[in-house]
Design an enzyme around this catalytic site. Structure first.
Site, PDB file in Angstrom:
ATOM      1  CB  CYS A   2       0.559  -7.266   0.199  1.00 51.52           C
ATOM      2  SG  CYS A   2       0.626  -8.500  -1.114  1.00 51.52           S
ATOM      3  NE  ARG A  50      -0.601  -9.838  -6.450  1.00 53.95           N
ATOM      4  CZ  ARG A  50      -0.822 -10.543  -7.551  1.00 53.95           C
ATOM      5  NH1 ARG A  50      -1.190  -9.930  -8.664  1.00 53.95           N
ATOM      6  NH2 ARG A  50      -0.679 -11.858  -7.549  1.00 53.95           N
ATOM      7  CG  LEU A  51       6.578  -7.969  -3.314  1.00 53.66           C
ATOM      8  CD1 LEU A  51       7.261  -7.060  -4.329  1.00 53.66           C
ATOM      9  CD2 LEU A  51       7.447  -8.085  -2.056  1.00 53.66           C
ATOM     10  CG  ASN A  75       1.496  -8.451   4.873  1.00 55.62           C
ATOM     11  OD1 ASN A  75       2.283  -8.828   4.016  1.00 55.62           O
ATOM     12  ND2 ASN A  75       1.888  -7.966   6.043  1.00 55.62           N
ATOM     13  CD  GLU A  77       3.536 -15.624  -0.005  1.00 54.72           C
ATOM     14  OE1 GLU A  77       2.638 -16.349  -0.484  1.00 54.72           O
ATOM     15  OE2 GLU A  77       4.092 -14.710  -0.645  1.00 54.72           O
TER      16      GLU A  77
END
Length: 654
Positions: A2, A50-51, A75, A77
């Protein structure tokens, strides 16, 4: 993956202009085209693009805790979030989503600033705790994800994934000052990038990897705090066979964690050892064929696609290949705006293209980045070890005058066979280990920068040399490791400089330009920590680098892939600058825009252009750095001039 941005009033609870925050957020639309949201409260504004990758249905941001007192924008993981959720639930925390983002707010409540020590992944996040009146910024251990921030004159603090979000801030009272930092420009022309924590703008900074910044309203801005570092001990007694078996297990675990996704997933496959190892491991963990993407070049000198095809055939991957023409130089201005500051790694162009290809088929791609640093794969490591053996034979007091003289008088011979190119070796012998390594990786080495810069610019530098970046990290390494092993030193230096400032920056911006998430299994921090305990004999043996990884992959990959010479992701700059880009280089390097700064020596610029174009010297890398700097001035500095406030004359291009 993101984009995050925000505004924080460090002094009071003054109103945040929602339209300004929205503009900052929209500037990073490419990082998250699926959704965009902002949160505003007195003295605070958070923005998020957001992706969607994990928990697509309920993972929207900004995300709050149960009572709304803690909010985060994130942003990256957190790969071990599924293991952390039960532990946090046992502590009484209630989860409303299945996202890794929600783990962050509850981990903050449970462990405070130490929460980052529990996270395994790539991340940059900003968290606001209303009860503690504290803004908390954090960045992952190896700097995979970026985070920029700036304290404005009026006490407002801006932050964002990319500098462009900070540059988008203007509210009628001013914004980020656009005066350029001469020290950052010295770093750029030495290294090809601006090293952490600087940015090209005086007022803005990068949060360094493995650092946090806790800002309490009403108090002065503190210095960032380190929460992790890699310690090279080289004391692991493990043998080669056992190390190969353990590496296979560790790599499988790292890849498995990075295959968690609710959207299509694949991998880059260059045909090199690192990406091939990742793909082979993915294939062993997947029931379905792996999606792989490669870029081929129409110039055979730079084309590795046949080796990528070998791996694809062996594992029956869904393999996509696109050929990039050798004159694919249309991205120069695009790259200048993409990176927001000068950036001179020309492999950004094929990286941009392979991300463009991958995004047609997947939303997440695994890469082999980070392998050369941790497994000691760079050819320069072996050359450095050879020089170190020679340096050890003579004290510095003898080496400096003797080899310093030889380095000055011996001619530069780019055209000659390598055995006759002794000038660089002589220069290296006259230096300390840190000076020699810095010299070997510099785009424009010290004597060249001395000639490049004008007296006016040298006065602005005040004696600063980009070498100080390496010396600072080398001192930290000495405090941590307790070893004087020369390979450990240069690996540490690259993990702190080249990997972060060049490789991770390149991949993040190129992938995010196409809304593609890239994950790097070889940068898993437990793997990096373990590799740092291994002796040099498991990494480099004779002329063979990356020994352990190659031996571990022998059952899984063809020998033609494992034991061929390293090629790299290069483009034919030398030919471009004597052919199709000849006039463009001349116009840029000798044109009005660079001249207007007053920072460069005109005669030396003319020498660089003429000597390269008449074939007597290969100045392709210095010329590319100048070309990209000129593009940065036009696209970023001039492109935003209308929105810029008054700036400091002595540090701003005219």
């Amino acid at each position: 993956m993101c984009g995050i941005t925000g505004i924080f009033d460090t002094r009071d609870r003054r109103d945040i202009d929602g339209a300004v925050l929205q503009r900052m957020n929209d500037s990073q639309f490419h990082r998250g085209p699926d959704e965009g949201s902002v949160h505003v409260e007195p003295g605070l504004g958070f923005g998020h693009r957001r992706l969607s990758i994990i928990d697509i249905a309920t993972g929207q941001q900004p995300l709050f805790n149960e009572d709304g007192s803690v909010v985060v924008v994130f942003n990256g993981e957190i790969y071990n979030y599924q293991q952390l959720i039960p532990e946090l639930q046992a502590g009484g925390h209630v989860f409303r989503t299945k996202s890794d983002t929600e783990v962050i707010v509850h981990a903050w409540e449970q462990w405070g600033e130490a929460c980052v020590e529990r996270f395994r992944g790539m991340f940059a996040f900003a968290l606001w705790d209303r009860h503690r009146q504290t803004l908390f910024l954090a960045r992952d251990r190896l700097g995979v994800k970026p985070l920029h921030y700036a304290l404005l004159d009026d006490g407002r603090l801006l932050f964002g994934s990319e500098l462009k979000s900070l540059l988008a801030y203007t509210d009628g009272r001013g914004g980020l000052r656009r005066d350029l930092d001469p020290l950052a420009i010295e770093e750029y022309f030495a290294l090809g990038y601006v090293a952490e924590p600087r940015t090209v703008f005086r007022q803005a900074l990068k949060l360094p990897p493995a650092h946090t910044l806790a800002i309490r309203r009403g108090q002065p801005l503190p210095a960032p705090k380190a929460y992790w570092d890699v310690r090279f001990t080289l004391d692991n007694p493990i043998g080669l066979d056992d190390a190969c078996a353990e590496l296979q297990q560790r790599l499988a675990e790292s890849v498995r964690l990075r295959m968690i996704s609710e959207v299509p997933l694949g991998a880059f496959l260059s045909g090199g050892v690192d990406s091939s190892a990742v793909v082979a491991t993915m294939a062993g963990l997947s029931r379905e064929p792996v999606n792989t993407c490669s870029i081929a070049f129409d110039d055979p000198t730079y084309n590795e696609s046949e080796f990528a095809q070998m791996v694809a055939n062996r594992y029956r991957t869904h393999h996509r290949v696109e050929t990039v023409r050798s004159d694919d130089f249309d991205l120069i201005d695009t790259l200048a705006t993409l990176y927001d500051e000068p950036y001179a790694d020309s492999s950004a162009m094929p990286t941009y293209r392979v991300c463009q290809l991958a995004r047609k088929h997947v939303t997440v791609a695994l890469s082999g980045d980070g392998g050369d640093e941790s497994f000691a794969g760079y050819r320069r490591y072996r050359l450095h070890l050879m020089e170190e053996r020679m340096r050890a034979a003579l004290p510095l007091a003898i080496r400096q005058p003797v080899f310093g003289l030889l380095g000055r008088v011996y001619p530069k011979a780019d055209w000659a066979p390598r055995v006759l190119r002794a000038k660089t070796t002589f220069e290296g012998m006259a230096r300390t280990s840190v000076e020699a390594y810095f010299h070997s990786v510099s785009i424009l080495r010290g004597p060249m920068r001395e000639r490049l810069f004008s007296p006016r610019f040298k006065a602005l530098l005040g004696g600063y040399d980009a070498l100080q970046v390496f010396e600072r990290h080398a001192a930290r390494h000495a405090d941590l490791s307790g070893t004087d092993d020369p390979l450990a030193l240069v690996q540490y230096l690259d993990l702190k400089t080249y990997l972060v400032g060049d490789i991770n920056t390149k991949v993040d911006r190129a992938s995010m330009a196409h809304s593609l998430e890239v994950r790097e299994p070889l940068m898993d921090h437990p793997l990096v920590e373990w590799l740092a305990t291994l002796p040099m004999s498991l990494k480099v043996r004779g002329s063979e680098g990356k020994l352990l990884l190659k031996k571990a992959m022998e059952p899984l990959l063809p020998a033609e892939v494992l034991y061929r010479p390293k090629m790299g992701f290069a483009v034919p700059l030398d030919r471009w600058f004597r052919g199709p880009l000849k006039q463009r280089v001349k116009d840029a390097v000798l044109g009005e825009r660079l001249a207007a700064t007053g920072w460069f020596d005109r005669k030396y610029l003319e020498h660089l252009v003429s000597a390269h174009q008449n074939g007597t010297r290969d100045y392709s890398s210095p010329l590319w750095s100048l070309l990209m700097f000129e593009a940065f001035l036009r696209q970023v500095v001039d492109g935003r001039k209308a929105a810029a406030p008054q700036v400091h004359e002595e540090a701003t291009p005219a």
